[in-house]
Design an enzyme around this catalytic site. Sequence first.
Site, PDB file in Angstrom:
ATOM      1  N   TYR A 174       0.823  -1.216   0.000  1.00 53.67           N
ATOM      2  CA  TYR A 174       0.000   0.000   0.000  1.00 53.67           C
ATOM      3  C   TYR A 174       0.854   1.262   0.000  1.00 53.67           C
ATOM      4  O   TYR A 174       0.367   2.349  -0.293  1.00 53.67           O
ATOM      5  CB  TYR A 174      -0.946   0.032   1.206  1.00 53.67           C
ATOM      6  CG  TYR A 174      -2.010  -1.053   1.203  1.00 53.67           C
ATOM      7  CD1 TYR A 174      -2.202  -1.847   0.086  1.00 53.67           C
ATOM      8  CD2 TYR A 174      -2.821  -1.273   2.307  1.00 53.67           C
ATOM      9  CE1 TYR A 174      -3.155  -2.844   0.066  1.00 53.67           C
ATOM     10  CE2 TYR A 174      -3.783  -2.269   2.300  1.00 53.67           C
ATOM     11  CZ  TYR A 174      -3.949  -3.052   1.175  1.00 53.67           C
ATOM     12  OH  TYR A 174      -4.894  -4.032   1.157  1.00 53.67           O
ATOM     13  N   LYS A 231       3.676 -15.556   2.213  1.00 48.10           N
ATOM     14  CA  LYS A 231       3.587 -16.322   0.962  1.00 48.10           C
ATOM     15  C   LYS A 231       5.026 -16.627   0.552  1.00 48.10           C
ATOM     16  O   LYS A 231       5.494 -16.270  -0.539  1.00 48.10           O
ATOM     17  CB  LYS A 231       2.828 -15.475  -0.083  1.00 48.10           C
ATOM     18  CG  LYS A 231       2.494 -16.199  -1.361  1.00 48.10           C
ATOM     19  CD  LYS A 231       1.419 -17.246  -1.220  1.00 48.10           C
ATOM     20  CE  LYS A 231       1.181 -17.958  -2.536  1.00 48.10           C
ATOM     21  NZ  LYS A 231       0.400 -19.192  -2.399  1.00 48.10           N
ATOM     22  N   ASP A 237      -2.776 -18.392   1.622  1.00 40.83           N
ATOM     23  CA  ASP A 237      -3.924 -19.080   1.020  1.00 40.83           C
ATOM     24  C   ASP A 237      -4.474 -20.131   1.979  1.00 40.83           C
ATOM     25  O   ASP A 237      -5.692 -20.288   2.139  1.00 40.83           O
ATOM     26  CB  ASP A 237      -3.558 -19.685  -0.344  1.00 40.83           C
ATOM     27  CG  ASP A 237      -2.172 -20.301  -0.383  1.00 40.83           C
ATOM     28  OD1 ASP A 237      -1.398 -20.110   0.583  1.00 40.83           O
ATOM     29  OD2 ASP A 237      -1.845 -20.984  -1.361  1.00 40.83           O
ATOM     30  N   ASP A 282      -5.185  -6.927   5.865  1.00 39.79           N
ATOM     31  CA  ASP A 282      -6.397  -6.221   5.444  1.00 39.79           C
ATOM     32  C   ASP A 282      -7.473  -7.247   5.094  1.00 39.79           C
ATOM     33  O   ASP A 282      -8.644  -7.137   5.506  1.00 39.79           O
ATOM     34  CB  ASP A 282      -6.038  -5.365   4.213  1.00 39.79           C
ATOM     35  CG  ASP A 282      -7.123  -4.368   3.873  1.00 39.79           C
ATOM     36  OD1 ASP A 282      -8.110  -4.279   4.631  1.00 39.79           O
ATOM     37  OD2 ASP A 282      -6.998  -3.681   2.844  1.00 39.79           O
ATOM     38  N   ASP A 301     -10.791  -8.917   7.865  1.00 38.87           N
ATOM     39  CA  ASP A 301     -12.215  -8.844   7.516  1.00 38.87           C
ATOM     40  C   ASP A 301     -12.833 -10.242   7.511  1.00 38.87           C
ATOM     41  O   ASP A 301     -13.978 -10.433   7.927  1.00 38.87           O
ATOM     42  CB  ASP A 301     -12.406  -8.204   6.136  1.00 38.87           C
ATOM     43  CG  ASP A 301     -12.586  -6.703   6.242  1.00 38.87           C
ATOM     44  OD1 ASP A 301     -12.156  -6.128   7.267  1.00 38.87           O
ATOM     45  OD2 ASP A 301     -13.148  -6.096   5.317  1.00 38.87           O
TER      46      ASP A 301
END
Length: 358
Positions: free
Chosen positions: A142, A192, A225, A249, A253
């Site tokens: 970001y 990852k 994942d 992020d 959620d």
Amino acid sequence: MNKHIAVLAGDGIGPEITAGAVEVLRAVADRFSHTFTFEPLLMGGCAIDACGEPLPAHTVERCLSSDSVLLGAVGGPKWDTLPGDKRPEKGLLGIRKAMGLYSNIRPAKLWKALADASPLRRELVAGGVEIVVVRELTGGIYFGERGKGSDAVMGETAWDTEKYSEREIERITRIACELARRRSGRIISVDKANVLESSRLWRKTVHAYAGKYYPDVTVTDMLVDNAAMQIVKDPAQFDVLLTSNLFGDILSDEAAQVTGSIGMLASSSLGDTTCGLYEPIHGSAPDIAGRDIANPIATILAAAMMLRDSFGMQKEYAAVEHAVEETLAEGWRTADIFSEGTKQIGCREMARRIAEHI
Ligand code: NAD
């Protein structure tokens, strides 16, 4: 203890929910013989209306000299047409930056009394769920280099860069380790690393730092994942979940959804000092503002996190959590968490009942 708390009520339901949290904090001060003073400050749409900018310099200055900051929420349709850098949300990014807040902690807890609100099957959540996501907040993709171009064959191109330094990873690891020490002593670190170079540095640095400074904390790794799958398959296996900005992020959620209602979830942002920013994860809910029907519990729990994480008040934190649990167990509900057989009350009444249980 004497503590001075800056209160950024903000817009929409912000003033209603922060008033509820302040009422509960006053009850905590009474019961545990503390003195809390509250300083209301402008940020967001209300600041634009009053002084033409979303984050007045006075607000920044007063927040920085307070012991901690409680925030409601900012934004609303009235300010939606303003240019990007004049919008209420700009105030939020600005205050995070000014306070040097690089970590975001979001506990997603499934309350016993609200077990039916979870979209997951009852047997998956029967043993209780509390996933605390520790998300890096000021680095990664970001904030990395980005650009746009074009390619004669493929057409338009665009790119964003995921970049982390050892220091950035170490400081968020420290926050996760401190938290883990007060909880189960376990961290699951998400990356990852099978594909991304930045993730391989993340994994190496997390282990090196935690191993050196927090040998009592156990760190295990999980690929992002797999983590996305495990959160819905077996949420109870998680306690502290440490992530980069992007992965956090998304996963925070997902974890929040496992617990049902948005009106119940709090978050804190911290940097190198104990002065943090505490807020509900939801927005200003303009659709229900001013009607005394908002759920104040997320903001009350944010205030509880402030007691624990900024002021070191563990007993006081537990008292607020217990008061929320008791109030829910008695069957009191705001509209968003109401179900057949429970008793519906408004925002003020919910806060009053929780304060009474302190
Ligand atoms: P929202 O979270 O405000 O509302 C989403 C839905 O959840 C609405 O139906 C709302 O009524 C409900 N809801 C939210 N909080 C609730 C509560 N405490 N009790 C009961 N119901 C609740 O998200 P949105 O509608 O996408 O955004 C509204 C405004 O809030 C926008 O201007 C947005 O930019 C802003 N926003 C601010 C923040 C923040 O200040 N941190 C975060 C997200 C959105």
